[in-house]
Design a protein around this motif. Structure first.
Motif, PDB file in Angstrom:
ATOM      1  N   LYS A 119       0.857  -1.309  -0.136  1.00 16.55           N
ATOM      2  CA  LYS A 119       0.028  -0.141   0.033  1.00 16.55           C
ATOM      3  C   LYS A 119       0.954   1.177   0.052  1.00 16.55           C
ATOM      4  O   LYS A 119       0.614   2.141  -0.661  1.00 16.55           O
ATOM      5  N   SER A 120       1.964   1.362   0.835  1.00 22.16           N
ATOM      6  CA  SER A 120       2.842   2.513   0.880  1.00 22.16           C
ATOM      7  C   SER A 120       3.442   2.522  -0.244  1.00 22.16           C
ATOM      8  O   SER A 120       3.684   3.784  -0.860  1.00 22.16           O
ATOM      9  N   GLU A 121       3.849   1.452  -1.211  1.00 20.58           N
ATOM     10  CA  GLU A 121       4.496   1.617  -2.385  1.00 20.58           C
ATOM     11  C   GLU A 121       3.597   2.431  -3.530  1.00 20.58           C
ATOM     12  O   GLU A 121       3.755   3.088  -4.280  1.00 20.58           O
ATOM     13  N   LEU A 126       1.328   6.799  -6.535  1.00 18.90           N
ATOM     14  CA  LEU A 126       0.045   7.858  -6.714  1.00 18.90           C
ATOM     15  C   LEU A 126       0.607   9.163  -6.183  1.00 18.90           C
ATOM     16  O   LEU A 126       0.184  10.117  -7.067  1.00 18.90           O
ATOM     17  N   GLU A 127       1.279   9.345  -5.106  1.00 18.32           N
ATOM     18  CA  GLU A 127       1.586  10.670  -4.901  1.00 18.32           C
ATOM     19  C   GLU A 127       2.625  11.056  -5.802  1.00 18.32           C
ATOM     20  O   GLU A 127       2.747  12.443  -6.294  1.00 18.32           O
ATOM     21  N   GLU A 128       3.452  10.258  -6.337  1.00 20.00           N
ATOM     22  CA  GLU A 128       4.602  10.659  -7.489  1.00 20.00           C
ATOM     23  C   GLU A 128       3.785  11.234  -8.711  1.00 20.00           C
ATOM     24  O   GLU A 128       4.255  12.211  -9.298  1.00 20.00           O
ATOM     25  N   GLU A 129       2.748  10.292  -9.197  1.00 19.84           N
ATOM     26  CA  GLU A 129       2.016  10.671 -10.088  1.00 19.84           C
ATOM     27  C   GLU A 129       1.251  11.953 -10.126  1.00 19.84           C
ATOM     28  O   GLU A 129       1.197  12.781 -10.783  1.00 19.84           O
ATOM     29  N   GLU A 130       0.693  12.322  -8.925  1.00 22.26           N
ATOM     30  CA  GLU A 130      -0.217  13.704  -8.409  1.00 22.26           C
ATOM     31  C   GLU A 130       0.937  14.908  -8.611  1.00 22.26           C
ATOM     32  O   GLU A 130       0.706  15.702  -9.217  1.00 22.26           O
ATOM     33  N   ARG A 131       2.254  14.535  -8.108  1.00 22.66           N
ATOM     34  CA  ARG A 131       3.220  15.604  -8.186  1.00 22.66           C
ATOM     35  C   ARG A 131       3.627  15.908  -9.499  1.00 22.66           C
ATOM     36  O   ARG A 131       3.497  16.917 -10.068  1.00 22.66           O
TER      37      ARG A 131
END
Length: 194
Positions: A119-121, A126-131
């Motif tokens: 999940k953390s991966e 997801l955070e990287e894609e959002e950034r």
């Protein structure tokens, strides 16, 4: 027999040992280590221990005919010994069940940790894609703003050039008018002098 009892300790089965002795090729002969090395290494499994529990009373050593009181005394000792063995085996089984429960808990814990890691991966992805999406959006806005400013600057420069050209034309017209008026005034003065 000493090696069997020392190796298998509380899991030693007299019945299993007697069965092995009866099934030897040459009964009554000396026992070589090569005959028993595999049996010594094969400690009874929990299933084998459970299978031997109902047969405990049959594992009593054969007694020579004794007086009634001696037989009773030996029987009582054997019963207490058998009870103690049963309790030890039940304790062993309980420990085995506890170990299985702990193992199951460890497997669940490891699975939950792995799931958390996955999940953390996924969250990191997801955070990287959002950034990355935000950066692209900001870059697009910056380029649009830069283009808009450039267009406004070009329009302003065009308006300034047009206003400057109009002013220059007005100045030229005013100068031409002034020159014409001078010439007319000069003509008028010359006519008046004549």
């Amino acid at each position: 027999k000493l090696l069997f009892t020392a190796t298998h300790e509380q899991n030693f089965s007299q019945l299993k040992y007697d069965t092995w002795l009866k099934n030897r090729k040459v009964r009554g002969s000396g026992v070589a280590f090569s005959e028993i090395d595999v049996l010594l290494c094969n400690k009874p499994t929990p299933d084998e221990i459970i299978a031997t529990l109902p047969t405990l009373p049959r594992e009593k050593t054969q007694l020579e005919p004794l007086s009634r009181s001696a037989t009773t005394m030996i029987t009582d000792k054997t019963k207490s010994h058998d009870r103690r063995k049963k309790v030890e085996k039940l304790g062993y089984l309980k420990k085995l069940q506890e170990l299985k429960a702990k193992r199951s808990q460890n497997i669940k814990r490891r699975k939950s940790i792995e799931d958390g890691y996955k999940k953390s991966e996924e969250e990191k992805k997801l955070e990287e894609e959002e950034r990355r999406r935000r950066e692209e959006e900001e870059e697009r806005r910056r380029l649009e703003e830069e283009k808009r400013r450039e267009e406004e600057r070009a329009k302003l420069e065009a308006l300034q050039k047009e206003a400057a050209e109009k002013q220059r034309l007005k100045d030229l017209e005013a100068e031409a008018e002034a020159t014409r008026m001078k010439e007319e005034a000069e003509k008028q003065r010359l006519m008046d002098e004549q």
